[in-house]
Design an enzyme around this catalytic site. Structure first.
Site, mmCIF file in Angstrom:
data_model
loop_
_atom_site.group_PDB
_atom_site.id
_atom_site.type_symbol
_atom_site.label_atom_id
_atom_site.label_comp_id
_atom_site.label_asym_id
_atom_site.label_seq_id
_atom_site.Cartn_x
_atom_site.Cartn_y
_atom_site.Cartn_z
ATOM 1 N N PRO A 2 -21.455 -16.218 -5.593
ATOM 2 C CA PRO A 2 -21.324 -15.609 -4.268
ATOM 3 C C PRO A 2 -20.063 -14.749 -4.197
ATOM 4 O O PRO A 2 -19.033 -15.092 -4.771
ATOM 5 C CB PRO A 2 -21.213 -16.806 -3.319
ATOM 6 C CG PRO A 2 -21.821 -17.935 -4.059
ATOM 7 C CD PRO A 2 -21.484 -17.683 -5.501
ATOM 8 N N LYS A 34 -23.226 -23.159 -3.174
ATOM 9 C CA LYS A 34 -22.855 -22.862 -4.561
ATOM 10 C C LYS A 34 -21.452 -23.412 -4.826
ATOM 11 O O LYS A 34 -20.636 -23.504 -3.921
ATOM 12 C CB LYS A 34 -22.855 -21.346 -4.807
ATOM 13 C CG LYS A 34 -24.150 -20.634 -4.424
ATOM 14 C CD LYS A 34 -25.221 -20.834 -5.456
ATOM 15 C CE LYS A 34 -26.567 -20.312 -5.055
ATOM 16 N NZ LYS A 34 -26.776 -18.909 -5.199
#
Length: 115
Positions: A2, A34
């Site tokens: 990300p 994540k």
């Protein structure tokens, strides 16, 4: 993987910037599900930006990731807007948040592609 990029016309101190980056990294990890070890956050403060015809404090947030949670991105958008308001002094109504879902084959790390 990300990635959050924040551009704002707000002028901030280095300490404020570091504090924002740390909290934003955790928020992105939590909001995307994540590991934070893969999260990257970039802050560009003091940028020339105009929104709604005025240069009052404003911000553009761009979030890119390989996949987003099934429940959507509403919670992450809200969390990031709160952080921008808290640290950078930009009110929520002057923040745009753009999400981009990137194919794993188009994202690389350490010389390898994720897909």
């Amino acid at each position: 993987m990300p990635y959050l990029a924040v551009a704002t016309n707000a002028e901030i101190s280095a300490e404020t910037g570091r504090s924002f980056l740390k909290e934003a990294s955790k928020a992105v990890a939590s909001g995307t599900g994540k590991p934070e070890q893969y999260v990257m956050v970039r802050l560009n403060a003091g940028q020339p930006l105009l929104f709604a015809g005025t240069d009052a404090p404003t911000a553009l947030l761009e979030v890119k990731s390989i996949g987003f949670p099934a429940h959507g991105v509403q919670g992450l958008a809200a969390s990031l807007c709160e952080l921008v308001a808290k640290h950078l002094g930009v009110p929520g109504e002057r923040i745009y948040v753009v999400f981009t879902d990137v194919r794993a084959a188009m994202w690389g790390h350490d010389g390898q592609m994720f897909g």
